[in-house]
Design a protein around this motif. Sequence first.
Motif, PDB file in Angstrom:
ATOM      1  N   ALA A   1       2.756  22.869 -42.103  1.00  0.00           N
ATOM      2  CA  ALA A   1       1.361  22.495 -42.674  1.00  0.00           C
ATOM      3  C   ALA A   1       0.777  21.337 -41.748  1.00  0.00           C
ATOM      4  O   ALA A   1      -0.408  21.348 -41.445  1.00  0.00           O
ATOM      5  CB  ALA A   1       1.266  22.182 -44.164  1.00  0.00           C
ATOM      6  N   LEU A   2       1.837  20.396 -41.576  1.00  0.00           N
ATOM      7  CA  LEU A   2       1.488  19.258 -40.390  1.00  0.00           C
ATOM      8  C   LEU A   2       1.035  19.655 -39.205  1.00  0.00           C
ATOM      9  O   LEU A   2      -0.248  19.339 -38.695  1.00  0.00           O
ATOM     10  CB  LEU A   2       2.712  18.313 -40.277  1.00  0.00           C
ATOM     11  N   LEU A   3       1.666  20.725 -38.495  1.00  0.00           N
ATOM     12  CA  LEU A   3       1.391  21.229 -37.279  1.00  0.00           C
ATOM     13  C   LEU A   3       0.013  22.246 -37.232  1.00  0.00           C
ATOM     14  O   LEU A   3      -0.906  22.038 -36.524  1.00  0.00           O
ATOM     15  CB  LEU A   3       2.265  22.018 -36.603  1.00  0.00           C
ATOM     16  N   ASP A   4      -0.263  22.838 -38.404  1.00  0.00           N
ATOM     17  CA  ASP A   4      -1.408  23.562 -38.742  1.00  0.00           C
ATOM     18  C   ASP A   4      -2.818  22.539 -38.568  1.00  0.00           C
ATOM     19  O   ASP A   4      -3.694  22.754 -38.080  1.00  0.00           O
ATOM     20  CB  ASP A   4      -1.397  24.228 -40.006  1.00  0.00           C
ATOM     21  N   ASN A   5      -2.402  21.686 -39.450  1.00  0.00           N
ATOM     22  CA  ASN A   5      -3.553  20.516 -39.419  1.00  0.00           C
ATOM     23  C   ASN A   5      -3.882  19.829 -38.256  1.00  0.00           C
ATOM     24  O   ASN A   5      -5.056  19.793 -37.532  1.00  0.00           O
ATOM     25  CB  ASN A   5      -3.254  19.212 -40.514  1.00  0.00           C
ATOM     26  N   ALA A   6      -2.631  19.647 -37.311  1.00  0.00           N
ATOM     27  CA  ALA A   6      -2.739  18.988 -36.028  1.00  0.00           C
ATOM     28  C   ALA A   6      -3.656  20.102 -35.094  1.00  0.00           C
ATOM     29  O   ALA A   6      -4.301  19.463 -34.333  1.00  0.00           O
ATOM     30  CB  ALA A   6      -1.468  18.666 -35.375  1.00  0.00           C
ATOM     31  N   VAL A   7      -3.174  21.171 -35.265  1.00  0.00           N
ATOM     32  CA  VAL A   7      -3.766  22.188 -34.158  1.00  0.00           C
ATOM     33  C   VAL A   7      -5.587  22.133 -34.598  1.00  0.00           C
ATOM     34  O   VAL A   7      -6.335  22.447 -33.765  1.00  0.00           O
ATOM     35  CB  VAL A   7      -3.231  23.605 -34.278  1.00  0.00           C
ATOM     36  N   GLU A   8      -5.612  22.365 -35.777  1.00  0.00           N
ATOM     37  CA  GLU A   8      -7.048  22.423 -36.510  1.00  0.00           C
ATOM     38  C   GLU A   8      -7.927  21.252 -36.127  1.00  0.00           C
ATOM     39  O   GLU A   8      -9.033  21.532 -35.487  1.00  0.00           O
ATOM     40  CB  GLU A   8      -6.968  22.959 -37.784  1.00  0.00           C
ATOM     41  N   ALA A   9      -7.456  20.005 -36.199  1.00  0.00           N
ATOM     42  CA  ALA A   9      -8.014  18.991 -36.027  1.00  0.00           C
ATOM     43  C   ALA A   9      -8.280  18.793 -34.383  1.00  0.00           C
ATOM     44  O   ALA A   9      -9.408  18.443 -33.980  1.00  0.00           O
ATOM     45  CB  ALA A   9      -7.370  17.738 -36.575  1.00  0.00           C
ATOM     46  N   ALA A  10      -7.301  18.908 -33.724  1.00  0.00           N
ATOM     47  CA  ALA A  10      -7.421  18.657 -32.069  1.00  0.00           C
ATOM     48  C   ALA A  10      -8.516  19.947 -31.577  1.00  0.00           C
ATOM     49  O   ALA A  10      -9.085  19.479 -30.696  1.00  0.00           O
ATOM     50  CB  ALA A  10      -5.973  18.972 -31.692  1.00  0.00           C
ATOM     51  N   SER A  11      -8.398  21.010 -32.174  1.00  0.00           N
ATOM     52  CA  SER A  11      -9.365  22.089 -31.607  1.00  0.00           C
ATOM     53  C   SER A  11     -10.735  21.860 -32.149  1.00  0.00           C
ATOM     54  O   SER A  11     -11.925  22.076 -31.389  1.00  0.00           O
ATOM     55  CB  SER A  11      -9.086  23.407 -32.245  1.00  0.00           C
ATOM     56  N   GLU A  12     -11.083  20.742 -32.879  1.00  0.00           N
ATOM     57  CA  GLU A  12     -12.497  20.360 -33.179  1.00  0.00           C
ATOM     58  C   GLU A  12     -12.647  19.109 -32.733  1.00  0.00           C
ATOM     59  O   GLU A  12     -13.843  18.439 -32.687  1.00  0.00           O
ATOM     60  CB  GLU A  12     -12.530  20.130 -34.878  1.00  0.00           C
ATOM     61  N   SER A  13     -11.876  18.551 -31.716  1.00  0.00           N
ATOM     62  CA  SER A  13     -12.203  17.204 -31.167  1.00  0.00           C
ATOM     63  C   SER A  13     -12.622  17.429 -29.556  1.00  0.00           C
ATOM     64  O   SER A  13     -12.458  18.567 -29.087  1.00  0.00           O
ATOM     65  CB  SER A  13     -10.925  16.255 -30.976  1.00  0.00           C
ATOM     66  N   ARG A  14     -13.196  16.395 -28.919  1.00  0.00           N
ATOM     67  CA  ARG A  14     -13.715  16.493 -27.763  1.00  0.00           C
ATOM     68  C   ARG A  14     -12.601  17.007 -26.460  1.00  0.00           C
ATOM     69  O   ARG A  14     -12.647  18.062 -25.798  1.00  0.00           O
ATOM     70  CB  ARG A  14     -14.698  15.570 -27.199  1.00  0.00           C
ATOM     71  N   LYS A  15     -11.596  16.248 -26.307  1.00  0.00           N
ATOM     72  CA  LYS A  15     -10.350  16.585 -25.685  1.00  0.00           C
ATOM     73  C   LYS A  15      -9.148  16.898 -26.703  1.00  0.00           C
ATOM     74  O   LYS A  15      -8.661  15.884 -27.158  1.00  0.00           O
ATOM     75  CB  LYS A  15     -10.186  15.496 -24.856  1.00  0.00           C
ATOM     76  N   GLY A  16      -9.024  17.939 -26.948  1.00  0.00           N
ATOM     77  CA  GLY A  16      -7.853  18.316 -27.930  1.00  0.00           C
ATOM     78  C   GLY A  16      -6.463  18.162 -27.225  1.00  0.00           C
ATOM     79  O   GLY A  16      -6.091  18.359 -25.975  1.00  0.00           O
ATOM     80  N   MET A  17      -5.789  16.946 -28.025  1.00  0.00           N
ATOM     81  CA  MET A  17      -4.541  16.933 -27.617  1.00  0.00           C
ATOM     82  C   MET A  17      -3.496  16.500 -28.799  1.00  0.00           C
ATOM     83  O   MET A  17      -4.104  16.293 -30.078  1.00  0.00           O
ATOM     84  CB  MET A  17      -4.554  15.221 -27.042  1.00  0.00           C
TER      85      MET A  17
END
Length: 184
Positions: free
Chosen positions: A90-106
């Motif tokens: 769940a934490l990694l899913d959240n991280a991937v989704e949030a990073a994909s919505e940012s300008r520079k995904g990290m």
Amino acid sequence: STLIVLEGYCKSKDYDKLEERIAELKSEMDDIYANGQLKNVMNISDAGLRNLIMLKIFEAKKYGIETSISISGKSFERFESMKMLNALGALLDNAVEAASESRKGMIKLELEDNDVSTSLFIENSFGKKPDLNNIFKKGYSTKSQSGLGLYYVNKIVSNDENTDIIINCSDNMFSVRILSDKKS
């Protein structure tokens, strides 16, 4: 998902497509191996934890997210139960989704095991800043989803008296640390 796809090609005996998909996966893995990302992941002794991390790295790569992985140790027993693997997923899913919505995904992932503690650290960029006062409340979400992910993670961690969860958020990075003391 990948295994289900490959299994489908096996069952239908579509070996040409199976070979094609395996070549795609190998190409993805070669790219990730080339920059050393998976070298330490492959040393994790628990197949469930190892495969979960590899799967999420591949997901992040599909979204063009830059990943950084640091692993110190081979055995992370505190994170190998089914409940904890679900929480980490769940934490990694959240991280991937949030990073994909940012300008520079990290995304940065660190796993460390030493004589005193075992810790997991996930840091990611984000598009919409979360409200840290409500982040663990059932139903809270920055993505108009169920809002059960961090609620579930907090519930799992709270049930272990030797494990803590620490959340931090700056203007552009969100982080979660799960720290488990090695007390009896």
